[in-house]
Design a protein around this motif. Structure first.
Motif, PDB file in Angstrom:
ATOM      1  N   ASP A  61       0.714  -1.380   0.032  1.00  0.00           N
ATOM      2  CA  ASP A  61       0.113   0.026   0.074  1.00  0.00           C
ATOM      3  C   ASP A  61       0.814   1.311   0.005  1.00  0.00           C
ATOM      4  OD1 ASP A  61      -1.746   1.923   0.415  1.00  0.00           O
ATOM      5  OD2 ASP A  61      -2.476   1.361   2.384  1.00  0.00           O
ATOM      6  N   SER A  62       1.050   1.880  -1.019  1.00  0.00           N
ATOM      7  CA  SER A  62       1.684   3.042  -1.254  1.00  0.00           C
ATOM      8  C   SER A  62       1.354   4.504  -0.491  1.00  0.00           C
ATOM      9  CB  SER A  62       2.102   3.300  -2.636  1.00  0.00           C
ATOM     10  OG  SER A  62       0.901   3.823  -3.312  1.00  0.00           O
ATOM     11  N   SER A  63       0.139   4.299   0.111  1.00  0.00           N
ATOM     12  CA  SER A  63      -0.553   5.432   0.697  1.00  0.00           C
ATOM     13  C   SER A  63       0.413   5.853   1.890  1.00  0.00           C
ATOM     14  CB  SER A  63      -1.798   5.400   1.208  1.00  0.00           C
ATOM     15  OG  SER A  63      -2.050   4.323   2.162  1.00  0.00           O
ATOM     16  N   LYS A  64       1.169   5.064   2.433  1.00  0.00           N
ATOM     17  CA  LYS A  64       2.088   5.512   3.450  1.00  0.00           C
ATOM     18  C   LYS A  64       3.347   6.236   3.057  1.00  0.00           C
ATOM     19  CE  LYS A  64       2.506   0.934   3.992  1.00  0.00           C
ATOM     20  NZ  LYS A  64       2.448  -0.356   4.729  1.00  0.00           N
ATOM     21  N   ALA A  65       3.483   6.603   2.054  1.00  0.00           N
ATOM     22  CA  ALA A  65       4.616   7.191   1.400  1.00  0.00           C
ATOM     23  C   ALA A  65       4.381   8.400   0.746  1.00  0.00           C
ATOM     24  CB  ALA A  65       5.415   6.451   0.434  1.00  0.00           C
ATOM     25  N   ARG A  66       5.284   9.186   0.920  1.00  0.00           N
ATOM     26  CA  ARG A  66       5.355  10.592  -0.127  1.00  0.00           C
ATOM     27  C   ARG A  66       5.794  10.183  -1.517  1.00  0.00           C
ATOM     28  NH1 ARG A  66       4.680  15.338   2.525  1.00  0.00           N
ATOM     29  NH2 ARG A  66       5.114  15.499   4.616  1.00  0.00           N
TER      30      ARG A  66
END
Length: 117
Positions: A61-66
Motif C-alpha cells: 500500500d503506497s499511501s504510507k509514502a510521500r
C-alpha cells in the motif's frame, strides 16, 4: 527503466529468481525490503513474498509514502544444500501532490510533519 506510479495505489511486486545458468531457482523463502520517504525521514519496511506459479509476489500500500523514489531489495534463499542466496535491486517512482496527501493522509506514526508541505 523504472516505473512511475501514482501514490496511494496498491503496488504489485513480483520477482522471479534465477540461478547462475538462468534457470528458475529453487527458492525456499523470499522477502523484499522497501525504503521510501515518510513524513519526515526515510522509512523501511520488510514485506514477505509468497510463491505463485514460479514468481514470488506481494502487494504494498503506497499511501504510507510521500511521492518520490521507492527503492527495493528482494532477497531469496534456496532450499538446497549449500544454501544459496538470490537478490534483485531496483526502484520505482511515486507521484503525488497536496491533494493526494490530503485525500489519503500519511499515517500518524510515520513521523511528525504535517500531511501537506
Amino acid at each position: 527503466m523504472a516505473s512511475i506510479l501514482t501514490r496511494a495505489n496498491t503496488v504489485a511486486l513480483s520477482f522471479t529468481f534465477k540461478d547462475a545458468n538462468g534457470d528458475a531457482a529453487n527458492v525456499a523463502s523470499a522477502s523484499v525490503q522497501l525504503v521510501y520517504p515518510g513524513r519526515e525521514a526515510l522509512q523501511t519496511e520488510n514485506v514477505p513474498l509468497s510463491e505463485s506459479a514460479g514468481a514470488w509476489q506481494a502487494s504494498w500500500d503506497s499511501s504510507k509514502a510521500r511521492g518520490d523514489w521507492v527503492e527495493f531489495h528482494a532477497h531469496a534463499v534456496s532450499s538446497g544444500t549449500p544454501v544459496t542466496s538470490y537478490a534483485e535491486d531496483g526502484r520505482f517512482k511515486l507521484t503525488s501532490n497536496r491533494a493526494s496527501l490530503q485525500h489519503d493522509p500519511l499515517p500518524e506514526d510515520a513521523n511528525d510533519l504535517e500531511d501537506t508541505n
